[in-house]
Design a protein around this motif. Structure first.
Motif, PDB file in Angstrom:
ATOM      1  N   PHE A  76      33.617   8.841   8.933  1.00  0.00           N
ATOM      2  CA  PHE A  76      32.748   9.629   8.070  1.00  0.00           C
ATOM      3  C   PHE A  76      32.035   8.792   7.023  1.00  0.00           C
ATOM      4  O   PHE A  76      31.015   9.225   6.495  1.00  0.00           O
ATOM      5  N   ARG A 117      23.524  18.635  14.828  1.00  0.00           N
ATOM      6  CA  ARG A 117      23.116  17.860  13.660  1.00  0.00           C
ATOM      7  C   ARG A 117      22.304  16.635  14.082  1.00  0.00           C
ATOM      8  O   ARG A 117      21.268  16.324  13.484  1.00  0.00           O
ATOM      9  N   HIS A 151      28.132   9.126   6.625  1.00  0.00           N
ATOM     10  CA  HIS A 151      27.562   9.370   5.300  1.00  0.00           C
ATOM     11  C   HIS A 151      26.339   8.474   5.076  1.00  0.00           C
ATOM     12  O   HIS A 151      25.273   8.951   4.671  1.00  0.00           O
ATOM     13  N   ARG A 154      13.647  15.656  12.808  1.00  0.00           N
ATOM     14  CA  ARG A 154      13.011  15.501  11.503  1.00  0.00           C
ATOM     15  C   ARG A 154      12.503  14.084  11.290  1.00  0.00           C
ATOM     16  O   ARG A 154      11.405  13.885  10.770  1.00  0.00           O
ATOM     17  N   ARG A 208      23.114  28.577   5.206  1.00  0.00           N
ATOM     18  CA  ARG A 208      21.704  28.365   5.574  1.00  0.00           C
ATOM     19  C   ARG A 208      20.825  29.500   5.078  1.00  0.00           C
ATOM     20  O   ARG A 208      19.739  29.280   4.542  1.00  0.00           O
ATOM     21  N   LEU A 259      28.145  16.202  -3.145  1.00  0.00           N
ATOM     22  CA  LEU A 259      28.397  14.781  -2.894  1.00  0.00           C
ATOM     23  C   LEU A 259      27.446  14.179  -1.862  1.00  0.00           C
ATOM     24  O   LEU A 259      27.580  13.015  -1.500  1.00  0.00           O
ATOM     25  N   LYS A 260      26.489  14.976  -1.368  1.00  0.00           N
ATOM     26  CA  LYS A 260      25.450  14.503  -0.432  1.00  0.00           C
ATOM     27  C   LYS A 260      26.043  13.792   0.783  1.00  0.00           C
ATOM     28  O   LYS A 260      25.835  12.606   1.027  1.00  0.00           O
ATOM     29  N   THR A 261      26.802  14.536   1.553  1.00  0.00           N
ATOM     30  CA  THR A 261      27.432  13.980   2.743  1.00  0.00           C
ATOM     31  C   THR A 261      27.542  15.105   3.775  1.00  0.00           C
ATOM     32  O   THR A 261      27.455  16.276   3.415  1.00  0.00           O
ATOM     33  N   PRO A 262      27.697  14.780   5.074  1.00  0.00           N
ATOM     34  CA  PRO A 262      27.782  15.851   6.066  1.00  0.00           C
ATOM     35  C   PRO A 262      28.976  16.784   5.848  1.00  0.00           C
ATOM     36  O   PRO A 262      30.045  16.337   5.438  1.00  0.00           O
ATOM     37  N   THR A 263      28.762  18.063   6.132  1.00  0.00           N
ATOM     38  CA  THR A 263      29.813  19.070   5.933  1.00  0.00           C
ATOM     39  C   THR A 263      31.032  18.795   6.798  1.00  0.00           C
ATOM     40  O   THR A 263      32.158  19.079   6.396  1.00  0.00           O
ATOM     41  N   SER A 264      30.802  18.258   8.003  1.00  0.00           N
ATOM     42  CA  SER A 264      31.894  18.136   8.964  1.00  0.00           C
ATOM     43  C   SER A 264      33.038  17.272   8.435  1.00  0.00           C
ATOM     44  O   SER A 264      34.186  17.467   8.818  1.00  0.00           O
ATOM     45  N   ALA A 265      32.741  16.328   7.515  1.00  0.00           N
ATOM     46  CA  ALA A 265      33.791  15.489   6.948  1.00  0.00           C
ATOM     47  C   ALA A 265      34.848  16.356   6.274  1.00  0.00           C
ATOM     48  O   ALA A 265      36.042  16.141   6.450  1.00  0.00           O
ATOM     49  N   ASN A 284      13.050  18.337   3.417  1.00  0.00           N
ATOM     50  CA  ASN A 284      13.694  17.884   4.651  1.00  0.00           C
ATOM     51  C   ASN A 284      15.198  17.775   4.458  1.00  0.00           C
ATOM     52  O   ASN A 284      15.742  16.719   4.283  1.00  0.00           O
ATOM     53  N   LYS A 285      15.824  18.901   4.463  1.00  0.00           N
ATOM     54  CA  LYS A 285      17.271  18.913   4.269  1.00  0.00           C
ATOM     55  C   LYS A 285      17.961  18.756   5.613  1.00  0.00           C
ATOM     56  O   LYS A 285      17.581  19.383   6.591  1.00  0.00           O
ATOM     57  N   ILE A 286      18.932  17.844   5.640  1.00  0.00           N
ATOM     58  CA  ILE A 286      19.627  17.637   6.918  1.00  0.00           C
ATOM     59  C   ILE A 286      21.068  18.050   6.775  1.00  0.00           C
ATOM     60  O   ILE A 286      21.695  17.712   5.804  1.00  0.00           O
ATOM     61  N   GLU A 342      18.862  17.702  15.210  1.00  0.00           N
ATOM     62  CA  GLU A 342      18.028  18.059  14.075  1.00  0.00           C
ATOM     63  C   GLU A 342      17.553  16.815  13.327  1.00  0.00           C
ATOM     64  O   GLU A 342      16.370  16.713  12.970  1.00  0.00           O
ATOM     65  N   ASN A 357      23.483   9.425   7.449  1.00  0.00           N
ATOM     66  CA  ASN A 357      22.882  10.676   7.012  1.00  0.00           C
ATOM     67  C   ASN A 357      21.923  10.432   5.852  1.00  0.00           C
ATOM     68  O   ASN A 357      20.801  10.946   5.830  1.00  0.00           O
TER      69      ASN A 357
END
Lengths: 152, 251
Positions: free
Chosen positions: B76, B24, B80, B31, A138, A76-82, A150-152, B27, B83
């Protein structure tokens, strides 16, 4: 599974949805976190019967849920922390932390110390589980995809 | 060029406020700055301050600092968008105007309305009462107490914006209401109602995230957050204790 366990699982599910909405998670991501919240306590109820010691169970569940979170975060292309923060809500040692502080105020060292140590064990088990999965994700990414994007 | 680095910091700052982990944010800024044409970037971030130094190709160095004072609220949806924005900067190389436009769009993303937060607090409290083994009546009482808690946070946030004080007053109200319902004979014990309502206040998530920060190597941020979690828990326990002690004196 007894009736109380089913009520617990459903209540934990509703609670984690509540937190997800409060943290402004929307759409598909809300559904994904809700499923995580349902499975986190379901896993606990199942695993606690076979494995002794809540911290160990907490660690395993944190690993499973955050692996799920890593996958969903990439889909879903969103930060893991959610996903990690809200799906693990039923496991968060809030009650235990509360009792620790109540005992601290009562000044009873014999009840305070074990409770404090227990709370730290639970919180550490949870966060260690999350870290293990994050690091594994990772390494997996580096070894199998070796994408230098450039993966964030 | 300098302006774009400033935007990169803005994005990082907003990420930090909406609940991203420190590493995060570090980083992402790293970048973004490399993508914007830096040859070396030094980033240092803790929960309340940011320092970024950028070395450009023409031999100049730029340093910017930010003091992050706004209280942290998990958002979030915003995270999103931010990000995705930082991803786009790295992959596509946006112009200054595009970055500014998208940053503004991310900052103005959809929020949940305040009245809906009342429902959320009520539902969370009601659900966790059942979760911790309460019965239906206790759960209903928790629903109302949960809404009152949100109301109390709303007003105390307007009068004094100190989050320890906010949680202290909220706990006093929870405990008072719980003991009141016991006095009226509606429920037998206060425990379940209090614990369920405290779930929305207690820094359980904060403590877990703090330990995660410690283990990932952000020791300073982790320590700051753990102390914050312990102090919040103390404020909550103090609120509970005040009511029980005073109740013991007067009843």
């Amino acid at each position: 599974m007894t009736q109380t366990e089913i009520i617990q699982i459903l209540a934990g599910f509703v609670g984690s949805i509540g937190f997800a909405i409060l943290f402004n998670i929307r759409g598909k991501r809300l559904i994904a976190t809700a499923i995580g919240g349902l499975f986190s306590w379901l896993l606990f109820v199942v695993l606690i019967k076979y494995i002794k010691g809540e911290p160990v169970v907490y660690f395993i569940i944190a690993c499973v849920i955050s692996t799920y979170a890593e996958i969903m975060a990439r889909v879903l292309k969103t930060p893991t922390s959610a996903f990690v923060t809200t799906s693990l809500v039923p496991l968060i040692p809030g009650g235990s932390l509360y009792y620790t502080m109540v005992y601290a105020f009562q000044g009873d060292l014999n009840t305070f110390l074990p409770k404090a140590i227990y709370t730290m064990q639970l919180a550490s088990a949870l966060s260690l589980g999350v870290i293990v999965s994050t690091s594994a994700a990772r390494i997996f990414n580096k070894v199998f995809f070796n994408k230098n994007r450039n993966k964030i | 060029m300098i302006k774009s680095f400033g935007y990169a910091m803005d994005i990082g700052e907003q990420m930090l406020i909406s609940g991203a982990e420190v590493h995060r944010v570090e980083e992402s800024i790293n970048r973004m700055c490399y993508a914007l044409g830096a040859i070396r970037v030094d980033v240092f971030i803790i929960t309340s301050s940011m320092v970024v130094t950028v070395y450009t190709k023409d031999g100049n160095t730029y340093t910017q600092t930010r003091r992050v004072t706004s209280t942290k609220n998990f958002d979030f949806e915003k995270l999103h968008h931010l990000n995705n924005l930082s991803r786009e900067i790295c992959e596509k190389g946006l112009t200054e105007q595009e970055i500014e436009k998208k940053l503004r769009a991310a900052n103005n993303c959809k929020k949940i309305p305040v009245w809906f937060e009342f429902i959320c607090y009520a539902v969370i409290a009601g659900a966790f009462t059942l979760f911790f083994g309460g019965n239906i009546i206790e759960s209903f009482i928790s629903l109302f107490v949960g809404a009152v808690v949100r109301l109390s946070l709303f007003f105390s946030g307007k009068i004094i914006s100190n989050k320890f004080f906010d949680k202290f007053t909220a706990t006093v109200i929870i405990t008072l209401l719980a003991f009141l319902t016991v006095e009226l004979g509606w429920i037998i014990s206060v425990d379940k109602v209090i614990i369920a309502n405290i779930m929305t206040l207690i820094p359980g998530i904060g403590l877990t995230n703090a330990i995660r920060d410690l283990f990932t190597g952000d020791s300073i941020a982790g320590l700051l957050r753990s102390i914050e979690a312990v102090l919040t828990a103390l404020a909550i326990a103090a609120g509970y204790f005040l009511v029980t002690v005073l109740g013991g004196v007067f009843l």
